[in-house]
Design a protein around this motif. Structure first.
Motif, mmCIF file in Angstrom:
data_model
loop_
_atom_site.group_PDB
_atom_site.id
_atom_site.type_symbol
_atom_site.label_atom_id
_atom_site.label_comp_id
_atom_site.label_asym_id
_atom_site.label_seq_id
_atom_site.Cartn_x
_atom_site.Cartn_y
_atom_site.Cartn_z
ATOM 1 N N GLY A 64 0.730 -1.280 0.074
ATOM 2 C CA GLY A 64 0.150 -0.124 -0.028
ATOM 3 C C GLY A 64 0.860 1.247 -0.197
ATOM 4 N N SER A 65 0.217 2.458 -0.049
ATOM 5 C CA SER A 65 1.126 3.705 -0.159
ATOM 6 C C SER A 65 1.512 4.207 1.322
ATOM 7 C CB SER A 65 -0.090 4.761 -0.797
ATOM 8 O OG SER A 65 -1.356 4.882 -0.022
ATOM 9 N N GLY A 66 1.068 3.725 2.430
ATOM 10 C CA GLY A 66 1.390 4.213 3.587
ATOM 11 C C GLY A 66 2.497 3.577 4.352
ATOM 12 N N ASN A 67 2.523 3.894 5.790
ATOM 13 C CA ASN A 67 3.647 3.115 6.275
ATOM 14 C C ASN A 67 3.565 1.555 6.395
ATOM 15 O OD1 ASN A 67 5.205 5.494 7.091
ATOM 16 N ND2 ASN A 67 3.719 5.896 8.463
ATOM 17 N N ASN A 68 2.528 1.051 6.207
ATOM 18 C CA ASN A 68 2.092 -0.586 6.120
ATOM 19 C C ASN A 68 2.914 -1.081 5.013
ATOM 20 O OD1 ASN A 68 -0.132 -3.125 5.784
ATOM 21 N ND2 ASN A 68 0.715 -2.718 7.681
ATOM 22 N N GLY A 69 2.502 -0.169 3.865
ATOM 23 C CA GLY A 69 3.501 -0.782 2.721
ATOM 24 C C GLY A 69 4.821 -0.698 2.854
ATOM 25 N N GLY A 70 5.255 0.400 3.599
ATOM 26 C CA GLY A 70 6.737 0.593 3.851
ATOM 27 C C GLY A 70 7.302 -0.508 4.729
ATOM 28 N N ASP A 71 6.709 -0.801 5.592
ATOM 29 C CA ASP A 71 7.050 -1.971 6.422
ATOM 30 C C ASP A 71 7.165 -3.307 5.526
ATOM 31 O OD1 ASP A 71 6.970 -0.814 8.785
ATOM 32 O OD2 ASP A 71 4.745 -1.427 9.251
ATOM 33 N N GLY A 72 6.170 -3.589 4.606
ATOM 34 C CA GLY A 72 6.174 -4.539 3.617
ATOM 35 C C GLY A 72 7.271 -4.564 2.850
ATOM 36 N N LEU A 73 7.774 -3.526 2.194
ATOM 37 C CA LEU A 73 8.794 -3.200 1.479
ATOM 38 C C LEU A 73 10.205 -3.376 2.012
ATOM 39 C CD1 LEU A 73 7.645 -0.180 -0.910
ATOM 40 C CD2 LEU A 73 8.068 -2.435 -1.688
ATOM 41 N N TRP A 74 10.399 -2.882 3.146
ATOM 42 C CA TRP A 74 11.576 -3.318 3.854
ATOM 43 C C TRP A 74 11.827 -4.647 4.177
ATOM 44 C CZ3 TRP A 74 15.915 -0.341 4.067
ATOM 45 C CH2 TRP A 74 15.808 0.910 4.110
ATOM 46 N N ALA A 75 10.629 -5.209 4.569
ATOM 47 C CA ALA A 75 10.674 -6.667 4.771
ATOM 48 C C ALA A 75 11.305 -7.399 3.667
ATOM 49 C CB ALA A 75 9.405 -7.099 5.408
ATOM 50 N N LEU A 76 10.420 -6.985 2.457
ATOM 51 C CA LEU A 76 11.102 -7.567 1.235
ATOM 52 C C LEU A 76 12.689 -7.562 0.896
ATOM 53 C CD1 LEU A 76 7.976 -7.062 -0.786
ATOM 54 C CD2 LEU A 76 8.692 -9.348 -0.147
ATOM 55 N N THR A 77 13.136 -6.243 1.205
ATOM 56 C CA THR A 77 14.269 -5.855 1.094
ATOM 57 C C THR A 77 15.341 -6.746 1.941
ATOM 58 O OG1 THR A 77 13.583 -3.512 0.532
ATOM 59 C CG2 THR A 77 15.987 -3.931 1.070
ATOM 60 N N PHE A 78 14.991 -7.094 3.123
ATOM 61 C CA PHE A 78 15.732 -7.652 4.065
ATOM 62 C C PHE A 78 15.628 -9.125 3.402
ATOM 63 C CE2 PHE A 78 14.436 -4.895 7.446
ATOM 64 C CZ PHE A 78 15.555 -4.119 7.531
ATOM 65 N N ARG A 81 18.178 -9.634 0.330
ATOM 66 C CA ARG A 81 19.539 -9.526 0.629
ATOM 67 C C ARG A 81 19.718 -10.979 1.347
ATOM 68 N NH1 ARG A 81 19.484 -3.919 4.131
ATOM 69 N NH2 ARG A 81 19.298 -2.513 2.287
ATOM 70 N N ARG A 82 18.921 -11.874 1.672
ATOM 71 C CA ARG A 82 19.239 -13.010 1.703
ATOM 72 C C ARG A 82 18.913 -14.236 0.757
ATOM 73 N NH1 ARG A 82 19.198 -10.493 6.091
ATOM 74 N NH2 ARG A 82 20.109 -11.256 8.130
ATOM 75 N N GLY A 83 18.889 -13.581 -0.559
ATOM 76 C CA GLY A 83 18.484 -14.385 -1.741
ATOM 77 C C GLY A 83 17.270 -14.747 -2.132
ATOM 78 N N VAL A 84 16.236 -14.304 -1.072
ATOM 79 C CA VAL A 84 14.823 -14.671 -1.740
ATOM 80 C C VAL A 84 14.405 -13.788 -3.011
ATOM 81 C CG1 VAL A 84 12.530 -14.127 -1.138
ATOM 82 C CG2 VAL A 84 14.005 -14.917 0.445
ATOM 83 N N GLU A 85 13.694 -14.398 -3.874
ATOM 84 C CA GLU A 85 13.384 -13.766 -5.060
ATOM 85 C C GLU A 85 12.174 -12.860 -4.698
ATOM 86 O OE1 GLU A 85 11.307 -15.696 -8.983
ATOM 87 O OE2 GLU A 85 13.106 -16.689 -8.437
ATOM 88 N N ALA A 86 12.284 -11.642 -4.694
ATOM 89 C CA ALA A 86 11.245 -10.981 -3.996
ATOM 90 C C ALA A 86 10.530 -10.051 -5.200
ATOM 91 C CB ALA A 86 11.977 -9.727 -2.819
ATOM 92 N N THR A 87 9.112 -9.949 -5.038
ATOM 93 C CA THR A 87 8.405 -8.925 -5.996
ATOM 94 C C THR A 87 7.360 -8.225 -5.292
ATOM 95 O OG1 THR A 87 7.047 -10.942 -6.530
ATOM 96 C CG2 THR A 87 8.673 -10.561 -8.043
ATOM 97 N N ALA A 88 7.119 -7.085 -5.770
ATOM 98 C CA ALA A 88 6.028 -6.240 -5.005
ATOM 99 C C ALA A 88 5.140 -5.774 -6.122
ATOM 100 C CB ALA A 88 6.921 -4.991 -4.441
ATOM 101 N N VAL A 89 3.626 -5.796 -5.705
ATOM 102 C CA VAL A 89 2.611 -5.109 -6.413
ATOM 103 C C VAL A 89 2.415 -3.985 -5.682
ATOM 104 C CG1 VAL A 89 0.341 -5.467 -7.123
ATOM 105 C CG2 VAL A 89 1.825 -7.352 -7.198
ATOM 106 N N LEU A 90 2.498 -2.800 -6.338
ATOM 107 C CA LEU A 90 2.077 -1.407 -5.804
ATOM 108 C C LEU A 90 0.745 -1.340 -5.777
ATOM 109 C CD1 LEU A 90 5.089 0.762 -6.540
ATOM 110 C CD2 LEU A 90 4.909 -0.977 -4.981
ATOM 111 N N ALA A 91 -0.010 -1.513 -4.941
ATOM 112 C CA ALA A 91 -1.540 -1.706 -5.026
ATOM 113 C C ALA A 91 -2.003 -0.262 -5.285
ATOM 114 C CB ALA A 91 -2.240 -2.110 -3.441
ATOM 115 N N LEU A 104 14.518 -1.682 -4.650
ATOM 116 C CA LEU A 104 14.601 -1.694 -5.893
ATOM 117 C C LEU A 104 16.081 -2.100 -5.782
ATOM 118 C CD1 LEU A 104 12.592 0.884 -7.620
ATOM 119 C CD2 LEU A 104 12.522 -1.483 -7.957
ATOM 120 N N GLN A 105 16.877 -1.221 -4.939
ATOM 121 C CA GLN A 105 18.521 -1.440 -4.953
ATOM 122 C C GLN A 105 19.013 -3.049 -4.484
ATOM 123 O OE1 GLN A 105 19.744 1.555 -2.319
ATOM 124 N NE2 GLN A 105 19.883 3.114 -4.357
#
Ligand SMILES: NC(=O)C1=CN([C@@H]2O[C@H](COP(=O)(O)OP(=O)(O)OC[C@H]3O[C@@H](n4cnc5c(N)ncnc54)[C@H](O)[C@@H]3O)[C@@H](O)[C@H]2O)[C@@H](O)CC1
Ligand SMILES: Nc1ncnc2c1ncn2[C@@H]1O[C@H](COP(=O)(O)OP(=O)(O)O)[C@@H](O)[C@H]1O
Length: 485
Positions: A64-78, A81-91, A104-105
């Motif tokens: 989502g567009s708020g901090n809940n989405g921010g939490d989700g994106l940071w979790a996907l980032t971590f 970094r451990r080799g997970v294939e991570a994708t995100a749909v920006l709702a 993205l980085q």
């Protein structure tokens, strides 16, 4: 008040947001988000390890567009970094800028749809900032769904779903357990709950309610009889239950009280009911129904009135007299099933425990003219139980997958049963017997509300014993037997 039971604090979403506010104002937002998103990532890692390899696992986020989405994106980032294939749909087509950049980085990819092959889906569209309505998208059936803070579309304060919400297998919630994860539809959609401490500590207020810890063995809170005990000191339960139409209810209530453990059970019922119950449990002491003599409660430490009573005037009259007498003696008194229809005519006190399911609670609210409580039963069952408790002066135990126990002027207690097989005819009669036994034998150390939550825990534990895999292949008689350790 400190309780003899292990109770976990439960907050509304607003309470947690208010606790976060001073930390956000002092610039600690990024740390809070790091703590939350790392907690979420750690839960996903644990799950992936249980299922197999982390490297190459596919984890997708609905963001989502708020901090809940921010939490989700940071979790996907971590995770990336451990080799997970991570994708995100920006709702919402946009997202927390800093988190998106980091994602993205790290090599995460933004895609249009949740990949059908995803092993895990993180639902991070909406958290405590949800307002209005939400329409939940279809998620891949085979994926494990993990909600970030709470399933999107669930009101964090009440559990009400506005629109629709995706069902989660797990919810990783931040700062404290939220009522919306336990009550109403939120309780059905939140799956296994994990709380991440993000350091709100002293900023958290007095909790909205208390939950009996799901990790606690309720049998360990049971005080067994002592060598100095005799049958009366252990506790006698007087049961007024059963009718020629529903004799089995008396058998289940009495059997459950005996299997929970009491000094003695007396049964006030019609002769044919007593005959049937005594044939199965000869230790029960029968009392003719409608006996009307005041000394029938002389030895009782708790009373149960109502299971299987039916709607015959004479039986209801006897029930009314027994409740009145229990109130006069300040005895804990469970009022169940058709005896609940008597409540508008009675003067009650907090030792009386009314045990309606939602349908009975609705009729009770209507009978008492409590229109607000009636409405709240759909949107905010905890507030509804509290309104019924205030309106009757009694303690109210509102049954369901999450049971709510509200007592005038006291903290509201919750129990969440992970045992839907309990939804079987006669299960409530068994609960009445357990309640009677707990209130009779444990009253020196537990309040009526605490005794009630312990009894609800023992009832759910019996279901887990007889049906450890949750197949629902048992009836109330097996549940009664399952109370014995
Ligand atoms: N501020 C922080 O740093 C922290 C935030 N936390 C997380 O942040 C969440 C709360 O964040 P927010 O206050 O940003 O709120 P949310 O992220 O829950 O949602 C608010 C966003 O969604 C939009 N929105 C609200 N209702 C909508 C609807 N029905 N349909 C479509 N869009 C809707 C709003 O316009 C806003 O952009 C918590 O649930 C938690 O996950 C936690 O990590 C703790 C720390
Ligand atoms: N989906 C569910 N998950 C867990 N427990 C449930 C569920 N539905 C009902 N229960 C529990 O089962 C019992 C049912 O009681 P009740 O409705 O009075 O049954 P009956 O009148 O048939 O005896 C209550 O303790 C309730 O909390």
């Amino acid at each position: 008040m400190t309780s003899a039971l292990p109770l976990l604090p439960v907050y509304t979403g607003d309470q947690v947001r208010a606790a976060e506010r001073p930390l956000l104002e002092s610039g600690q937002g990024p740390e809070l988000m790091r703590g939350a998103s790392w907690g979420l990532a750690a839960a996903v890692l644990n799950l992936l390890r249980e299922r197999g390899a982390v490297y190459g696992a596919r984890v997708a986020g609905l963001i989502g567009s708020g901090n809940n989405g921010g939490d989700g994106l940071w979790a996907l980032t971590f995770l990336r970094r451990r080799g997970v294939e991570a994708t995100a749909v920006l709702a919402r087509g946009r997202a927390h800028q800093e988190a998106l950049q980091a994602f993205l980085q790290a090599g995460g990819r933004v895609v249009d749809e949740i990949p059908g092959q995803a092993d895990v889906v993180i639902d991070a569209v909406l958290g405590t900032g949800f307002s209005g309505e939400f329409g939940a998208p279809q998620l891949p059936e085979a994926a494990v769904v993990i909600a970030c803070d709470l399933p999107s579309g669930v009101d964090a304060d009440t559990g009400e779903v506005r629109g629709s919400a995706p069902a989660a297998d797990h919810t990783v919630t931040f700062g404290g357990l939220k009522l919306g994860l336990l009550a109403g539809d939120g309780g059905h959609l939140s799956g296994r709950l994990h709380t991440v401490d993000i350091g709100l500590g002293d900023h958290l207020p007095t909790p909205r309610a208390q939950l009996l810890s799901p990790d606690w063995d309720p049998a360990s809170s049971w005080r067994p009889p002592q060598s100095t005990d005799h049958k009366y000191s252990r506790g006698t339960v007087h049961v007024l239950a059963g009718s020629p139409q529903y004799p089995g209810a008396a058998q289940l209530t009495v059997g459950a009280a005996l299997n929970t453990g009491v000094g003695m059970v007396t049964l006030e019922a019609a002769e044919e009911v007593r005959h049937q119950v005594l044939a199965a449990s000869p230790e029960v002491v029968g009392v003719a129904d409608g006996a009307g003599s005041e000394d029938r409660l002389e030895k009782a430490r708790a009373v149960v009135v109502g299971p299987g009573l039916g709607d015959q005037a004479a039986q209801l009259e006897a029930a009314s007299a027994t409740i009145d007498e229990a109130v006069r003696r300040a005895l804990p008194c469970v009022v169940d099933a058709s005896a609940l229809t008597l409540v508008p005519e009675l003067t009650l006190r907090t030792e009386v425990l009314l045990t309606p399911h939602v349908g009975e609670a609705r009729r009770l609210a209507q009978g008492l003219g409590l229109a607000e409580a009636d409405e709240l039963l759909s949107s905010d069952p905890v507030a509804a139980a509290e309104a019924l408790a205030e309106g009757t002066g009694a303690t109210v135990l509102l049954k369901g997958a999450t049971t709510v126990i509200a007592s005038p002027g006291a903290e509201t207690l919750l129990h969440r049963a992970q045992a839907p097989g309990l939804a079987t005819a006669g299960s409530g009669d068994v609960l009445s017997g357990v309640l009677g036994a707990v209130l009779a034998t444990q009253q020196d150390r537990l309040t009526v509300a605490e005794g009630a939550v312990l009894a609800v825990g023992l009832h759910a534990q019996a279901a887990q014993r007889v049906d450890p895999n949750g197949q629902g292949r048992f009836g109330a008689s097996a549940l009664m037997a399952g109370l014995r350790a």
